[in-house]
Write a protein that holds these residues in place. Structure first.
Motif, PDB file in Angstrom:
ATOM      1  N   LEU A 153      78.002  59.881  17.837  1.00 31.24           N
ATOM      2  CA  LEU A 153      78.385  59.662  19.088  1.00 31.24           C
ATOM      3  C   LEU A 153      77.291  58.695  19.874  1.00 31.24           C
ATOM      4  CD1 LEU A 153      80.548  59.825  21.558  1.00 31.24           C
ATOM      5  CD2 LEU A 153      79.074  62.216  21.995  1.00 31.24           C
ATOM      6  N   VAL A 154      77.847  57.501  20.414  1.00 29.74           N
ATOM      7  CA  VAL A 154      77.270  56.854  21.365  1.00 29.74           C
ATOM      8  C   VAL A 154      77.508  57.029  22.703  1.00 29.74           C
ATOM      9  CG1 VAL A 154      76.841  54.506  22.382  1.00 29.74           C
ATOM     10  CG2 VAL A 154      76.338  54.799  19.883  1.00 29.74           C
ATOM     11  N   THR A 155      76.678  57.159  23.778  1.00 24.19           N
ATOM     12  CA  THR A 155      76.923  57.584  24.895  1.00 24.19           C
ATOM     13  C   THR A 155      75.972  57.354  26.125  1.00 24.19           C
ATOM     14  OG1 THR A 155      77.512  59.130  26.784  1.00 24.19           O
ATOM     15  CG2 THR A 155      76.208  59.798  24.819  1.00 24.19           C
ATOM     16  N   HIS A 156      76.344  56.774  27.140  1.00 30.27           N
ATOM     17  CA  HIS A 156      75.318  56.436  28.232  1.00 30.27           C
ATOM     18  C   HIS A 156      75.346  57.579  29.554  1.00 30.27           C
ATOM     19  CE1 HIS A 156      79.229  55.189  30.315  1.00 30.27           C
ATOM     20  NE2 HIS A 156      78.456  55.763  31.278  1.00 30.27           N
ATOM     21  N   ASP A 157      75.920  58.772  29.153  1.00 29.86           N
ATOM     22  CA  ASP A 157      76.078  59.812  30.146  1.00 29.86           C
ATOM     23  C   ASP A 157      75.122  60.887  29.315  1.00 29.86           C
ATOM     24  OD1 ASP A 157      77.390  62.490  31.011  1.00 29.86           O
ATOM     25  OD2 ASP A 157      78.269  61.133  32.129  1.00 29.86           O
ATOM     26  N   ILE A 158      73.986  61.317  30.277  1.00 30.48           N
ATOM     27  CA  ILE A 158      73.126  62.399  29.795  1.00 30.48           C
ATOM     28  C   ILE A 158      73.851  63.701  29.549  1.00 30.48           C
ATOM     29  CG2 ILE A 158      71.193  63.543  30.523  1.00 30.48           C
ATOM     30  CD1 ILE A 158      70.264  61.328  32.075  1.00 30.48           C
ATOM     31  N   GLY A 159      75.000  63.940  30.516  1.00 31.70           N
ATOM     32  CA  GLY A 159      75.375  65.322  30.369  1.00 31.70           C
ATOM     33  C   GLY A 159      76.307  65.321  29.099  1.00 31.70           C
ATOM     34  N   GLU A 160      76.966  64.174  28.856  1.00 30.21           N
ATOM     35  CA  GLU A 160      78.033  64.221  27.802  1.00 30.21           C
ATOM     36  C   GLU A 160      76.904  64.332  26.439  1.00 30.21           C
ATOM     37  OE1 GLU A 160      81.557  61.733  27.226  1.00 30.21           O
ATOM     38  OE2 GLU A 160      80.473  60.333  26.236  1.00 30.21           O
ATOM     39  N   ALA A 161      75.929  63.768  26.331  1.00 30.45           N
ATOM     40  CA  ALA A 161      75.030  63.786  25.104  1.00 30.45           C
ATOM     41  C   ALA A 161      74.597  65.402  24.869  1.00 30.45           C
ATOM     42  CB  ALA A 161      73.661  62.933  25.420  1.00 30.45           C
ATOM     43  N   ALA A 162      74.331  66.007  26.148  1.00 29.45           N
ATOM     44  CA  ALA A 162      73.878  67.241  26.215  1.00 29.45           C
ATOM     45  C   ALA A 162      75.064  68.299  25.690  1.00 29.45           C
ATOM     46  CB  ALA A 162      73.342  68.088  27.374  1.00 29.45           C
ATOM     47  N   VAL A 163      76.355  68.018  26.054  1.00 33.58           N
ATOM     48  CA  VAL A 163      77.381  69.051  25.580  1.00 33.58           C
ATOM     49  C   VAL A 163      77.658  68.679  24.163  1.00 33.58           C
ATOM     50  CG1 VAL A 163      80.239  69.115  25.935  1.00 33.58           C
ATOM     51  CG2 VAL A 163      78.447  68.833  28.055  1.00 33.58           C
ATOM     52  N   LEU A 164      77.951  67.273  23.899  1.00 31.87           N
ATOM     53  CA  LEU A 164      78.552  67.216  22.294  1.00 31.87           C
ATOM     54  C   LEU A 164      77.503  67.219  21.092  1.00 31.87           C
ATOM     55  CD1 LEU A 164      81.400  64.777  23.344  1.00 31.87           C
ATOM     56  CD2 LEU A 164      81.400  67.148  23.182  1.00 31.87           C
ATOM     57  N   GLY A 165      76.366  66.685  21.572  1.00 27.17           N
ATOM     58  CA  GLY A 165      75.213  66.474  20.647  1.00 27.17           C
ATOM     59  C   GLY A 165      74.644  67.839  19.776  1.00 27.17           C
ATOM     60  N   SER A 166      74.697  68.233  18.864  1.00 27.99           N
ATOM     61  CA  SER A 166      73.877  69.220  18.167  1.00 27.99           C
ATOM     62  C   SER A 166      72.487  68.803  17.927  1.00 27.99           C
ATOM     63  CB  SER A 166      74.397  69.618  16.693  1.00 27.99           C
ATOM     64  OG  SER A 166      74.106  68.766  15.815  1.00 27.99           O
ATOM     65  N   HIS A 167      72.269  67.477  17.870  1.00 26.54           N
ATOM     66  CA  HIS A 167      71.184  66.595  17.956  1.00 26.54           C
ATOM     67  C   HIS A 167      71.017  65.544  18.682  1.00 26.54           C
ATOM     68  CE1 HIS A 167      70.925  69.141  14.402  1.00 26.54           C
ATOM     69  NE2 HIS A 167      69.703  68.926  14.049  1.00 26.54           N
ATOM     70  N   ILE A 168      70.005  65.217  19.377  1.00 23.91           N
ATOM     71  CA  ILE A 168      69.968  64.082  20.470  1.00 23.91           C
ATOM     72  C   ILE A 168      69.039  63.150  20.223  1.00 23.91           C
ATOM     73  CG2 ILE A 168      69.775  63.655  22.922  1.00 23.91           C
ATOM     74  CD1 ILE A 168      70.994  66.453  23.456  1.00 23.91           C
ATOM     75  N   LEU A 169      69.274  61.783  20.109  1.00 21.62           N
ATOM     76  CA  LEU A 169      68.330  60.945  19.926  1.00 21.62           C
ATOM     77  C   LEU A 169      68.429  59.905  21.046  1.00 21.62           C
ATOM     78  CD1 LEU A 169      66.717  58.901  18.286  1.00 21.62           C
ATOM     79  CD2 LEU A 169      68.772  57.923  17.300  1.00 21.62           C
ATOM     80  N   VAL A 170      67.095  59.622  21.994  1.00 24.13           N
ATOM     81  CA  VAL A 170      66.772  59.167  23.050  1.00 24.13           C
ATOM     82  C   VAL A 170      66.344  57.931  22.545  1.00 24.13           C
ATOM     83  CG1 VAL A 170      65.952  59.122  25.256  1.00 24.13           C
ATOM     84  CG2 VAL A 170      66.834  61.145  24.277  1.00 24.13           C
ATOM     85  N   LEU A 171      66.912  56.741  22.990  1.00 23.36           N
ATOM     86  CA  LEU A 171      66.305  55.313  22.508  1.00 23.36           C
ATOM     87  C   LEU A 171      65.790  54.546  23.776  1.00 23.36           C
ATOM     88  CD1 LEU A 171      69.107  53.934  20.180  1.00 23.36           C
ATOM     89  CD2 LEU A 171      67.062  55.067  19.528  1.00 23.36           C
ATOM     90  N   ALA A 172      64.496  53.803  23.457  1.00 18.12           N
ATOM     91  CA  ALA A 172      64.111  52.992  24.447  1.00 18.12           C
ATOM     92  C   ALA A 172      64.466  51.718  24.124  1.00 18.12           C
ATOM     93  CB  ALA A 172      62.612  52.959  24.303  1.00 18.12           C
ATOM     94  N   ALA A 173      64.488  50.588  24.770  1.00 24.31           N
ATOM     95  CA  ALA A 173      64.921  49.299  24.905  1.00 24.31           C
ATOM     96  C   ALA A 173      63.947  48.225  24.299  1.00 24.31           C
ATOM     97  CB  ALA A 173      65.790  48.866  25.887  1.00 24.31           C
ATOM     98  N   ASN A 174      64.217  47.168  23.850  1.00 20.86           N
ATOM     99  CA  ASN A 174      63.470  45.940  23.569  1.00 20.86           C
ATOM    100  C   ASN A 174      62.095  46.309  22.732  1.00 20.86           C
ATOM    101  OD1 ASN A 174      65.249  44.460  24.974  1.00 20.86           O
ATOM    102  ND2 ASN A 174      64.236  45.106  26.907  1.00 20.86           N
ATOM    103  N   PRO A 175      62.264  46.477  21.521  1.00 21.15           N
ATOM    104  CA  PRO A 175      63.445  46.827  20.795  1.00 21.15           C
ATOM    105  C   PRO A 175      63.760  48.414  21.021  1.00 21.15           C
ATOM    106  CG  PRO A 175      61.535  47.102  19.183  1.00 21.15           C
ATOM    107  CD  PRO A 175      60.778  46.516  20.759  1.00 21.15           C
ATOM    108  N   ALA A 176      64.944  48.752  20.217  1.00 20.97           N
ATOM    109  CA  ALA A 176      65.452  50.058  20.133  1.00 20.97           C
ATOM    110  C   ALA A 176      64.005  50.826  19.470  1.00 20.97           C
ATOM    111  CB  ALA A 176      66.703  50.276  19.818  1.00 20.97           C
ATOM    112  N   ARG A 177      63.666  52.084  19.958  1.00 23.56           N
ATOM    113  CA  ARG A 177      62.918  52.742  19.198  1.00 23.56           C
ATOM    114  C   ARG A 177      63.086  54.093  19.762  1.00 23.56           C
ATOM    115  NH1 ARG A 177      60.546  50.137  23.313  1.00 23.56           N
ATOM    116  NH2 ARG A 177      59.082  51.034  24.386  1.00 23.56           N
ATOM    117  N   LYS A 178      62.572  55.217  18.953  1.00 28.46           N
ATOM    118  CA  LYS A 178      62.873  56.538  19.347  1.00 28.46           C
ATOM    119  C   LYS A 178      61.820  56.907  20.592  1.00 28.46           C
ATOM    120  CE  LYS A 178      61.443  59.615  16.380  1.00 28.46           C
ATOM    121  NZ  LYS A 178      61.628  60.055  14.960  1.00 28.46           N
TER     122      LYS A 178
END
Length: 273
Positions: A205-230
């Motif tokens: 699941l891709v989301t821009h909503d922090i709360g949604e990620a915390a509700v639906l993700g059994s695992h959470i990946l937070v990305l930085a930009a330019n370039p995308a990295r963990k």
């Protein structure tokens, strides 16, 4: 080809795992990577929430994992019953941000589309599955309406049901609730969690909503930009596999929200608006 039995032919009772190693992706004609050496691992049946700032490459990563975009380097391996398997060997579905419902087709026709891809028409088994799913979606009695005649929540439920009706091993979702108000979004998050308890599968699941990620993700990946990295990757301590979601009132949920927020804040340091 023999008729598929969508109950007995399911490849996994919980969904596959995923191993992503040193994934590097760039757009054609550009030298700088969009995704740079990204690695993470998911267990079978996990739900991965990918969160990050707008334009950080979340949707690009989703299309790579879904096999819709080639990689420059690294690998994406799906793991089923302890063995590497190709995505093409899995049954997968995609829920797009704009839902992808056909406006000229009625509710039942939209829901039945996955069954009609072989061009053979609907069987008695399909009709049973459609009736069961319409009931589960709370759309019984609305079978002959067009998508434009449904509420926003009803359209979202229809899109989710269409993705799950063939009992996929993995479902890819690109910000499916982003256009909804906060309370409707929460209700549909809970609805998705309930559907997953009766239709187990892995979810990306891709989301821009922090709360949604915390509700639906059994695992959470937070990305930085330019370039995308963990920036961060972790198993969600607030997530319940039995419930298919996290409890929003549990203290661990707020800890997860704070952790995601802190990672995003760290990733945005030095970035000007």
């Amino acid at each position: 080809m023999p008729q598929q039995n969508f109950t007995e032919n399911r490849l996994s009772e919980e969904g596959p795992g995923l191993l992503c190693r040193n994934l590097t992706v760039s757009y054609e004609g550009t030298a700088a990577p969009v995704i740079d050496r990204l690695s993470f691992e998911l267990p079978a049946g996990a739900s991965l929430a990918i969160v990050g700032a707008s334009g950080c490459g979340k949707s690009t990563l989703l299309t790579v994992l879904a096999g819709l975009r080639k990689v420059d380097a690294g690998s994406v391996d799906w793991i089923l019953n302890g063995k590497n398997t190709s995505l093409s060997a899995l049954r997968s579905s995609f829920v797009w941000q704009q839902l992808g419902l056909f406006p000229w087709k009625r509710v039942k026709e939209n829901l039945a589309l996955p069954f009609l891809l072989d061009g053979k028409g609907l069987t008695d088994e399909h009709e049973t599955k459609l009736a069961e799913m319409l009931d589960e979606l709370k759309l019984t009695g609305l079978e002959n309406r067009f998508p434009s005649e449904l509420s926003g929540g009803q359209r979202q439920r229809l899109a989710l049901g269409r993705a799950l009706i063939v009992r996929p091993d993995v479902v890819f979702m690109d910000e499916p609730f982003s256009a909804l108000d906060a309370m409707l979004r929460e209700r549909l998050q809970d609805f998705l969690a309930t559907l997953r308890t009766t239709h187990p599968c892995s979810v990306i699941l891709v989301t821009h909503d922090i709360g949604e990620a915390a509700v639906l993700g059994s695992h959470i990946l937070v990305l930085a930009a330019n370039p995308a990295r963990k920036l961060d990757f972790f198993e969600n301590p607030a997530f319940s596999r039995e419930e298919g979601r996290a409890d929003r009132d549990h203290p661990a949920f707020y800890d997860v929200v704070k952790r995601i927020h802190a990672a995003l804040r760290t990733g945005s340091e030095g970035v000007t608006a």
